[in-house]
Write a protein that holds these residues in place. Structure first.
Motif, PDB file in Angstrom:
ATOM      1  N   LYS B 287      21.453   3.471 -48.394  1.00 27.67           N
ATOM      2  CA  LYS B 287      22.389   3.930 -49.427  1.00 27.67           C
ATOM      3  C   LYS B 287      23.833   3.498 -49.158  1.00 27.67           C
ATOM      4  O   LYS B 287      24.291   3.524 -48.025  1.00 27.67           O
ATOM      5  CB  LYS B 287      22.327   5.457 -49.529  1.00 27.67           C
ATOM      6  CG  LYS B 287      21.170   5.893 -50.410  1.00 27.67           C
ATOM      7  CD  LYS B 287      21.116   7.409 -50.547  1.00 27.67           C
ATOM      8  CE  LYS B 287      19.770   7.826 -51.089  1.00 27.67           C
ATOM      9  NZ  LYS B 287      19.144   8.857 -50.300  1.00 27.67           N
ATOM     10  N   GLY B 288      24.501   3.121 -50.229  1.00 27.09           N
ATOM     11  CA  GLY B 288      25.931   2.839 -50.125  1.00 27.09           C
ATOM     12  C   GLY B 288      26.245   1.478 -49.541  1.00 27.09           C
ATOM     13  O   GLY B 288      27.394   1.058 -49.536  1.00 27.09           O
ATOM     14  N   LYS B 289      25.218   0.784 -49.029  1.00 26.02           N
ATOM     15  CA  LYS B 289      25.493  -0.534 -48.441  1.00 26.02           C
ATOM     16  C   LYS B 289      25.106  -1.638 -49.399  1.00 26.02           C
ATOM     17  O   LYS B 289      24.147  -1.514 -50.157  1.00 26.02           O
ATOM     18  CB  LYS B 289      24.726  -0.702 -47.129  1.00 26.02           C
ATOM     19  CG  LYS B 289      25.384  -0.018 -45.949  1.00 26.02           C
ATOM     20  CD  LYS B 289      24.717  -0.474 -44.667  1.00 26.02           C
ATOM     21  CE  LYS B 289      25.184   0.322 -43.477  1.00 26.02           C
ATOM     22  NZ  LYS B 289      24.224   0.273 -42.394  1.00 26.02           N
ATOM     23  N   GLU B 290      25.844  -2.691 -49.353  1.00 22.68           N
ATOM     24  CA  GLU B 290      25.545  -3.880 -50.133  1.00 22.68           C
ATOM     25  C   GLU B 290      24.203  -4.452 -49.664  1.00 22.68           C
ATOM     26  O   GLU B 290      23.974  -4.584 -48.461  1.00 22.68           O
ATOM     27  CB  GLU B 290      26.667  -4.894 -49.865  1.00 22.68           C
ATOM     28  CG  GLU B 290      26.653  -6.119 -50.715  1.00 22.68           C
ATOM     29  CD  GLU B 290      27.244  -5.917 -52.102  1.00 22.68           C
ATOM     30  OE1 GLU B 290      27.441  -6.909 -52.754  1.00 22.68           O
ATOM     31  OE2 GLU B 290      27.470  -4.755 -52.526  1.00 22.68           O
ATOM     32  N   PRO B 291      23.271  -4.773 -50.606  1.00 27.62           N
ATOM     33  CA  PRO B 291      22.004  -5.357 -50.140  1.00 27.62           C
ATOM     34  C   PRO B 291      22.221  -6.760 -49.559  1.00 27.62           C
ATOM     35  O   PRO B 291      23.190  -7.429 -49.911  1.00 27.62           O
ATOM     36  CB  PRO B 291      21.164  -5.420 -51.414  1.00 27.62           C
ATOM     37  CG  PRO B 291      22.144  -5.386 -52.529  1.00 27.62           C
ATOM     38  CD  PRO B 291      23.324  -4.600 -52.053  1.00 27.62           C
TER      39      PRO B 291
END
Lengths: 295, 529
Positions: B287-291
């Motif tokens: 969550k919340g992180k750039e893929p």
């Protein structure tokens, strides 16, 4: 040339499976083979006990009391004058059955559960393993008592209950094994061949996780046998005049200063069984590890 | 006088199966400020020779049968374990192949760097730290002050190898033994590390033994080269002699194994078999992180019957493209049109039918075969699964496959561990061909193999490609191999295609900086011309 091809094909067809090779290797391991033979012999004796036991299992002779081994009673008698050999034979029925059934239940549920959780991963894995955690957290005794209260005291139920507790560790071991294995490219290769997940688990994952499974199984069998003794001692398992090795040992331990044979002989029966199991387990593990000794 | 003078060194391994002479009377020398390269395939005894001098070969089963190894006039072979330990790490240091496993993952690199210094020399912690920082700077670690307290996993493979080199240099050794130090690295990184080793050796005036299976790698840096085969030195001499006037047939074979030609373009205008459109494969990071955008908006066609090369460094997404087409990783968006059907949406039985038409050959033949299945079981599985053979005819089907990939029939009941790397790759190729696929993704199929074996496997793949009429996506970081094999080449950088064209176009007229950089990294480039 033609004959050569024919022999090649014949050679190729004749069971080239892992289990066949494992059996060939196991046959060469004397210790493991001896262990296996002893276990089979003990099981046959246990099955035939009602017909071959020297005395009836509830025959007691209070006047006789505890006597050391003699011609009439090869392994002596206990304080109620019951024949110890008979007791050990009847006790073996319970102990071996507990070991076999409870461990099989644990193996079956644990391996399947762990393999599926590890293979599918993601949310399914999270839910399955949290369930295992919850089961771990449940006080085991309360679980058994509840079962006994609801279903009444039943020896088969006892086996199942023990198995239902022991599978938790097996599931965890299996899951971590499968998680490691499924990273390997041969699993990817199996997926790209189009094999269904069940076949991948059965053919590619479980055979490669057999080492730890076998080791853990040889540890589980003695622990369920002792667990049965513990439950019986608390009055939750089997009741006198029925008996088991665990019970015989715990009674024997109480009187070991006066009547040492009451501890020694049941202890010996259990020890021989466990030794045989360990040798057989070690042998199986080596035999199934294709990378070892191919000579 | 030479720094190291090895005379008639012989090492055997004594096992139950008999005595095996691993090193059979070899002699070579290393001069101060020079690089001596030892070249040979796995099992040729090149590593054993060096390890045995330092007492690093377990004895038994190892046994030194004779010879001498004079290091600054002292015979290493006559020294006690205590004396050797003094010399190891202080006067003679080593760099190993795999920087992943040679660093302790639970210790910061700073601590690991200071350890040999504190052990071998009487220095304070402050001095050790200062020295370690200096060295990190020298081996090209950016901003050593901040990275000093980082753990190994925070570094890339190339950076880790730099740390390993710094560690080897910290006690200012006079001789550095580098055992395949670049084999696990990408071409571009490999070029950097090779340059680093050559620079360090010049600046510090140390002797270097460079062990490799690949002649091309040492082409630009070695002063002396010895070629080993089956424990013996078959040819030795200066670099010029080996590359231009080689006499021994084995050396010539090694030179010939360096693929140096460009494949002729395919005639005619074949139809498109696979059309990849706007393919994106992203990996969620939580969550919340750039893929991680492993493959980002990639489109290309693969024509029927062609070999399409896909090159790029690790992390460029080249393997992920292959796996996305085969549906081995979930595709984020885009379409993969295989012969008129979009495979990204297939499920169940339909997917299984398509799987039969496309197969994969993996990089590591040690990991891609189930260790508990015999060759027979491995090859029979796809044949039975897809109903190509029935229980009765499966044995002859398996033997036919073994013939096709050049495996002797009497191997049929053996397990993978009983085979060499090249043989295993043949099994893996056989498994991929078992379903009679139209399309194969070959993911670095030869990069784990010795050079001479590489050539054999590449030949086999070319031959079978023709015989089975295969279309192939050939994924590799090795441009020379791809040029040799592929009709067209795509260059991939950070998940996107930066350039494409025929081998000749790319090699002669590269348009992009990145392609030029890749080309200049090819070791022994001069050999290719």
């Amino acid at each position: 040339m033609t004959t050569e091809i024919i022999t090649d094909i014949a050679e190729a067809e004749q069971g080239s499976s892992l289990w066949h090779d494992a059996w060939l290797r196991l046959r060469k391991n004397r210790l493991a083979l001896a262990g296996g033979i002893i276990l089979v012999a003990f099981s046959i004796i246990a099955l035939l006990t009602p017909w071959i036991a020297p005395y009836a299992y509830d025959a007691q002779n209070l006047d006789l009391g505890a006597t050391p081994p003699s011609a009439q009673h090869w392994l002596g008698t206990d304080i109620f004058g019951r024949d110890l050999l008979t007791q050990i034979m009847y006790g073996g029925r319970v102990s071996l059955a507990v070991g076999l059934i409870a461990t099989s239940v644990a193996l079956l549920i644990g391996v399947t559960w762990g393999a599926v959780a590890g293979y599918v991963g993601g949310k399914v894995d999270a839910v399955m393993m949290r369930l295992v955690d919850i089961m771990y957290a449940l006080p085991f005794m309360i679980f058994i008592v509840l079962l006994m209260v609801v279903f009444g005291r039943n020896i088969l139920l006892l086996f199942l209950a023990i198995g239902a507790v022991e599978w938790l560790t097996m599931a965890r071991i299996m899951r971590s094994q499968v998680q490691q294995l499924r990273q390997q490219e041969f699993v990817e290769a199996a997926i790209s061949l189009g094999l269904p997940p069940g076949t991948i688990i059965r053919r590619h994952l479980i055979p490669n996780a057999l080492g730890p499974i076998i080791v853990y199984t040889t540890l589980t069998i003695p622990s369920v046998m002792l667990l049965e003794a513990f439950l019986s001692f608390l009055g939750l398992g089997i009741q006198p005049p029925q008996t088991s090795w665990g019970l015989l040992i715990s009674y024997g331990a109480e009187t070991m200063e006066e009547f040492p044979w009451l501890l020694i002989f049941p202890g010996l029966a259990l020890t021989i069984t466990l030794f045989s199991l360990n040798f057989l387990g070690d042998g199986l593990r080596d035999a199934l590890d294709v990378r070892r000794s191919k000579d | 006088m030479s720094l190291l003078e090895v005379n008639d060194l012989a090492v055997s391994f004594v096992t139950r199966m008999g005595t095996n002479r691993a090193v059979d009377g070899i002699s070579f020398s290393v001069d101060i400020g020079k690089i001596t390269a030892i070249i040979g395939e796995s099992g040729s005894g090149k590593s054993v020779a060096c390890y045995s001098m330092l007492g690093l070969v377990p004895m038994p089963p190892g046994r030194i049968d004779g010879g001498s190894a004079l290091f600054e006039g002292q015979d290493l072979l006559q020294m006690s374990e205590d004396q050797l330990r003094e010399i190891r790490g202080r006067d003679i240091a080593m760099i190993f192949q795999d920087p992943m496993t040679c660093l302790n993952p639970f210790m910061t690199i700073g601590k690991q760097l200071m350890e040999p210094l504190l052990y071998h020399k009487d220095v304070s912690k402050q001095d050790a730290r200062a020295r370690a920082l200096e060295l990190l700077e020298e081996v090209g670690i950016r901003d050593p002050e901040t990275t000093f307290d980082n753990y190994p996993h925070q570094f890339s493979g190339g950076m880790r190898q730099r740390v390993m080199i710094a560690m080897a240099l910290i006690n200012e050794p006079k001789l550095l033994i580098a055992d395949e130090p670049t084999t696990a690295l990408d071409v571009t990184i490999q070029a950097q590390i090779l340059k680093l080793i050559a620079d360090l050796q010049k600046n510090r005036d140390i002797g270097v033994i460079f062990i490799s299976h690949d002649l091309a790698v040492v082409a630009d840096i070695a002063d002396q080269i010895v070629v080993m085969q089956q424990g013996k030195i078959v040819e030795g001499g200066d670099s010029e002699h080996i590359f231009h006037h080689a006499e021994h047939p084995y050396t010539k074979k090694l030179l010939a194994a360096i693929p140096a030609d460009s494949k002729a373009p395919m005639p005619g205008e074949p139809e498109t078999l696979i059309a990849v459109r706007n393919l994106c494969t992203w990996f969620e990071q939580g969550k919340g992180k750039e893929p991680v955008k492993a493959v980002n908006d990639v489109s290309f066609d693969i024509k029927r019957g062609e070999v399409l090369g896909l090159v790029g460094e690790s992390g460029s997404g080249k393997s992920t493209i292959g796996r996305s087409i085969l549906r081995l990783v979930p595709v984020t968006s885009g379409a993969v049109d295989f012969d008129g059907t979009d495979v990204t949406g297939l499920e169940g039985g339909e997917l299984k039918r398509f799987r039969r038409r496309m197969q994969m050959i993996f990089q590591d033949p040690f990991a891609s075969l189930n260790p508990r299945m015999t060759v027979f079981d491995t090859l029979a599985e796809p044949l039975l699964l897809h109903g190509i053979e029935n229980r009765k005819s499966v044995a002859s089907g398996v033997l036919k496959l073994m013939d096709d990939v050049g495996l002797a029939r009497n191997f049929v009941r053996k397990y993978p561990h009983e085979f060499s790397g090249g043989q295993r790759q043949r099994i893996a190729i056989g498994r991929a061909l078992a379903t009679r696929p139209e399309f194969i993704v070959a993911d670095e199929p030869v990069s784990a193999l010795d050079v001479t074996i590489q050539a054999q496997i590449l030949d086999l793949m070319q031959e079978l490609g023709k015989e089975y009429g295969l279309t192939m996506l050939f994924v590799s970081h090795d441009l020379a191999v791809v040029r040799h094999l592929a009709d067209r080449i795509l260059v991939l950088y950070k998940g996107e295609i930066v350039e494409q064209g025929t081998g000749e176009e790319l090699f002669e007229r590269p348009q992009q900086d990145y392609t030029r950089q890749l080309l200049s990294s090819i070791p022994g480039r001069a050999l290719l011309e």
